[in-house]
Design a protein around this motif. Structure first.
Motif, mmCIF file in Angstrom:
data_model
loop_
_atom_site.group_PDB
_atom_site.id
_atom_site.type_symbol
_atom_site.label_atom_id
_atom_site.label_comp_id
_atom_site.label_asym_id
_atom_site.label_seq_id
_atom_site.Cartn_x
_atom_site.Cartn_y
_atom_site.Cartn_z
ATOM 1 N N TYR A 36 0.839 -1.133 -0.075
ATOM 2 C CA TYR A 36 -0.048 0.058 -0.052
ATOM 3 C C TYR A 36 1.054 1.458 -0.173
ATOM 4 N N CYS A 37 1.954 1.277 0.798
ATOM 5 C CA CYS A 37 2.735 2.567 0.950
ATOM 6 C C CYS A 37 3.653 2.701 -0.348
ATOM 7 N N LEU A 38 3.861 1.604 -0.892
ATOM 8 C CA LEU A 38 4.643 1.600 -2.277
ATOM 9 C C LEU A 38 3.640 2.448 -3.040
ATOM 10 N N SER A 39 2.479 1.957 -3.163
ATOM 11 C CA SER A 39 1.493 2.572 -4.018
ATOM 12 C C SER A 39 1.424 4.123 -3.899
ATOM 13 N N LEU A 40 1.194 4.685 -2.828
ATOM 14 C CA LEU A 40 0.988 5.830 -2.441
ATOM 15 C C LEU A 40 2.173 6.628 -2.676
ATOM 16 N N TYR A 41 3.329 6.282 -2.526
ATOM 17 C CA TYR A 41 4.580 7.112 -2.634
ATOM 18 C C TYR A 41 5.546 6.756 -3.926
ATOM 19 N N PRO A 42 4.986 7.191 -5.283
ATOM 20 C CA PRO A 42 5.598 6.564 -6.315
ATOM 21 C C PRO A 42 7.137 6.986 -6.422
ATOM 22 N N GLU A 43 7.689 8.085 -5.870
ATOM 23 C CA GLU A 43 9.025 8.617 -5.698
ATOM 24 C C GLU A 43 9.895 7.660 -4.836
ATOM 25 N N LEU A 176 11.058 -8.406 -5.025
ATOM 26 C CA LEU A 176 10.506 -9.022 -6.152
ATOM 27 C C LEU A 176 9.152 -8.448 -6.797
ATOM 28 N N THR A 177 8.373 -7.929 -5.798
ATOM 29 C CA THR A 177 7.442 -7.004 -6.247
ATOM 30 C C THR A 177 7.748 -5.809 -7.041
ATOM 31 N N VAL A 178 8.539 -4.762 -6.643
ATOM 32 C CA VAL A 178 8.865 -3.718 -7.410
ATOM 33 C C VAL A 178 9.682 -4.016 -8.629
ATOM 34 N N LEU A 179 10.411 -5.250 -8.581
ATOM 35 C CA LEU A 179 11.218 -5.568 -9.939
ATOM 36 C C LEU A 179 10.278 -5.582 -11.135
ATOM 37 N N ARG A 180 9.097 -6.421 -10.760
ATOM 38 C CA ARG A 180 8.034 -6.761 -11.800
ATOM 39 C C ARG A 180 6.801 -5.865 -12.034
ATOM 40 N N HIS A 200 -5.489 -4.917 10.326
ATOM 41 C CA HIS A 200 -6.082 -5.206 9.180
ATOM 42 C C HIS A 200 -6.771 -4.052 8.477
ATOM 43 N N SER A 201 -6.922 -4.404 7.352
ATOM 44 C CA SER A 201 -8.102 -3.315 6.573
ATOM 45 C C SER A 201 -9.388 -3.976 6.593
ATOM 46 N N LYS A 202 -10.521 -3.172 6.964
ATOM 47 C CA LYS A 202 -11.563 -3.670 7.150
ATOM 48 C C LYS A 202 -12.153 -4.087 5.658
ATOM 49 N N ASN A 203 -11.795 -3.234 4.736
ATOM 50 C CA ASN A 203 -12.373 -3.513 3.554
ATOM 51 C C ASN A 203 -11.303 -4.088 2.296
ATOM 52 N N GLY A 204 -10.163 -4.567 2.821
ATOM 53 C CA GLY A 204 -9.105 -4.758 2.107
ATOM 54 C C GLY A 204 -8.218 -3.711 1.747
ATOM 55 N N ILE A 205 -7.188 -4.072 0.895
ATOM 56 C CA ILE A 205 -6.255 -3.139 0.613
ATOM 57 C C ILE A 205 -6.344 -3.233 -1.167
ATOM 58 N N HIS A 206 -6.751 -2.071 -1.910
ATOM 59 C CA HIS A 206 -7.077 -2.257 -2.972
ATOM 60 C C HIS A 206 -5.885 -1.430 -4.146
ATOM 61 N N LEU A 207 -5.305 -2.295 -4.959
ATOM 62 C CA LEU A 207 -4.177 -1.600 -5.685
ATOM 63 C C LEU A 207 -4.208 -1.921 -7.104
ATOM 64 N N TYR A 208 -3.662 -0.884 -7.942
ATOM 65 C CA TYR A 208 -3.248 -1.367 -9.444
ATOM 66 C C TYR A 208 -2.016 -1.630 -9.418
ATOM 67 N N LEU A 209 -1.678 -2.935 -10.206
ATOM 68 C CA LEU A 209 -0.481 -3.444 -10.460
ATOM 69 C C LEU A 209 -0.203 -3.257 -12.175
ATOM 70 N N LYS A 210 0.707 -2.891 -12.692
ATOM 71 C CA LYS A 210 1.247 -2.772 -13.992
ATOM 72 C C LYS A 210 2.573 -3.553 -14.271
ATOM 73 N N LYS A 211 2.338 -4.411 -15.133
ATOM 74 C CA LYS A 211 3.719 -5.348 -15.054
ATOM 75 C C LYS A 211 4.547 -4.807 -15.797
ATOM 76 N N ILE A 212 5.889 -4.530 -15.472
ATOM 77 C CA ILE A 212 6.883 -4.043 -16.064
ATOM 78 C C ILE A 212 8.054 -4.759 -16.589
ATOM 79 N N ARG A 213 8.101 -5.986 -15.981
ATOM 80 C CA ARG A 213 9.119 -6.920 -16.696
ATOM 81 C C ARG A 213 8.562 -8.503 -16.781
#
Ligand code: HEM
Length: 213
Positions: A36-43, A176-180, A200-213
Motif C-alpha cells: 500500500y505504501c509503495l503505491s502511495l509514494y511513487p518516488e 520481487l514485487t517492485v522488480l516486476r 487489518h483493513s476492514k475493506n481489504g487493500i486495493h491497488l493497481y499493478l502494471k507489469k513492467i518486466r
C-alpha cells in the motif's frame, strides 16, 4: 529439556499455534501495508526499484548476500512498520508494582496495554508523525532517537523471536514485487485500518499493478 523430557502433544500444539500466528498473520499484514505504501509514494517506490535493480542486475531471485545491501528499501520498510505496525499493541501483566516519574503508580497484577501504534504516531516522539518519510531511518536520524521510539517487534525479554527472519521476508517480497510491477493506489477504495491482533483493513487493500518486466 535438560532431563530428556520432550514436549507433550498439548505443548507441541501450543508452539505450532504460536509460530503459525506469530510468523504468518504478522508478515501478511506487514507485506500488505508495504505494498500500500509503495503505491502511495511513487518516488520512494522508484528509489526502492532502482536499488533492487542495482543489486540483482538481470537476476530474478534474491540471494542471501543481497539482503544486507538493501539499505534504502530497509529504511522504506521501517517507515511502513512505523505508520502501519502489523502488531499494533501488546499487553503485559505486572509482576511487581511500577511507579512512573510523575509519581503515579500501578499495582502488581495489573494488566497493561502498550499501544505500539500510538507510540509510533506520538508527536512528542516523532516530528510530523503522519508524514511518511523513510529518511527517518537513516543512521544519523536513528542515533538521535530513544531506543524504544520504534517498537514493531516489541522490546525486552519477550520481543519477537522471528524479527530477523521477518525483515528478510519483507525485503524479498518488496524486492520481487517492485522488480516486476509498478504499483498505484485505488483512490476510490482507500483501506480502513482496524486493529485486530494484527493491523487489518476492514475493506481489504486495493491497488493497481502494471507489469513492467
Ligand atoms: C512483520 C512481522 C512480525 C512482526 C511485526 C512481529 C511482531 C511481534 C511482536 C510485537 C511480538 C511481541 C508480542 C508480545 O509482546 O506480546 C512478537 C512475538 C513473537 N513473534 Fe513476532 N513478529 C513478526 C514476525 C514473526 C515471525 C516471522 C515469527 C516466526 C517465524 C515470529 C515469531 C514470534 C514469536 C514466537 C513470538 C513470541 C516470543 C515470546 O513470547 O517469547 N514473529 N512478534
Amino acid at each position: 529439556d535438560e532431563n530428556g523430557v520432550g514436549l507433550s502433544d498439548e505443548d507441541l500444539r501450543a508452539e505450532v499455534d504460536t509460530f503459525m500466528f506469530g510468523g504468518h498473520d504478522t508478515t501478511a499484514s506487514g507485506i500488505s501495508w508495504i505494498l500500500y505504501c509503495l503505491s502511495l509514494y511513487p518516488e520512494y517506490q522508484q528509489r526502492c526499484r532502482e536499488e533492487i535493480q542495482g543489486i540483482l542486475g538481470q537476476r530474478e531471485t534474491v540471494q542471501w548476500e543481497d539482503l544486507g545491501k538493501m539499505t534504502y528499501s530497509t529504511m522504506f520498510i521501517r517507515e511502513c512498520l512505523r505508520l502501519y505496525p502489523p502488531v499494533p499493541g501488546v499487553s503485559r501483566q505486572l509482576s511487581k508494582p511500577i511507579t512512573f516519574p510523575d509519581g503515579r503508580t500501578l499495582p502488581e497484577g495489573s494488566v497493561t496495554v502498550i499501544s505500539i501504534f500510538a507510540i509510533h504516531r506520538n508527536p512528542s516522539v516523532w516530528k510530523d508523525p503522519l508524514v511518511f518519510d523513510p529518511s527517518r531511518f537513516s543512521p544519523e536520524n536513528v542515533s538521535g532517537r530513544h531506543s524504544h521510539a520504534f517498537l514493531p517487534f516489541s522490546a525486552g525479554m519477550r520481543n519477537c523471536i522471528g524479527q530477523q527472519f521477518a525483515m528478510n521476508e519483507l525485503k524479498v517480497a518488496l524486492a520481487l514485487t517492485v522488480l516486476r510491477f509498478e504499483l498505484s493506489p485505488d483512490p476510490a477504495n482507500p483501506p480502513c485500518k482496524v486493529p485486530r491482533i494484527t493491523l487489518h483493513s476492514k475493506n481489504g487493500i486495493h491497488l493497481y499493478l502494471k507489469k513492467i518486466r
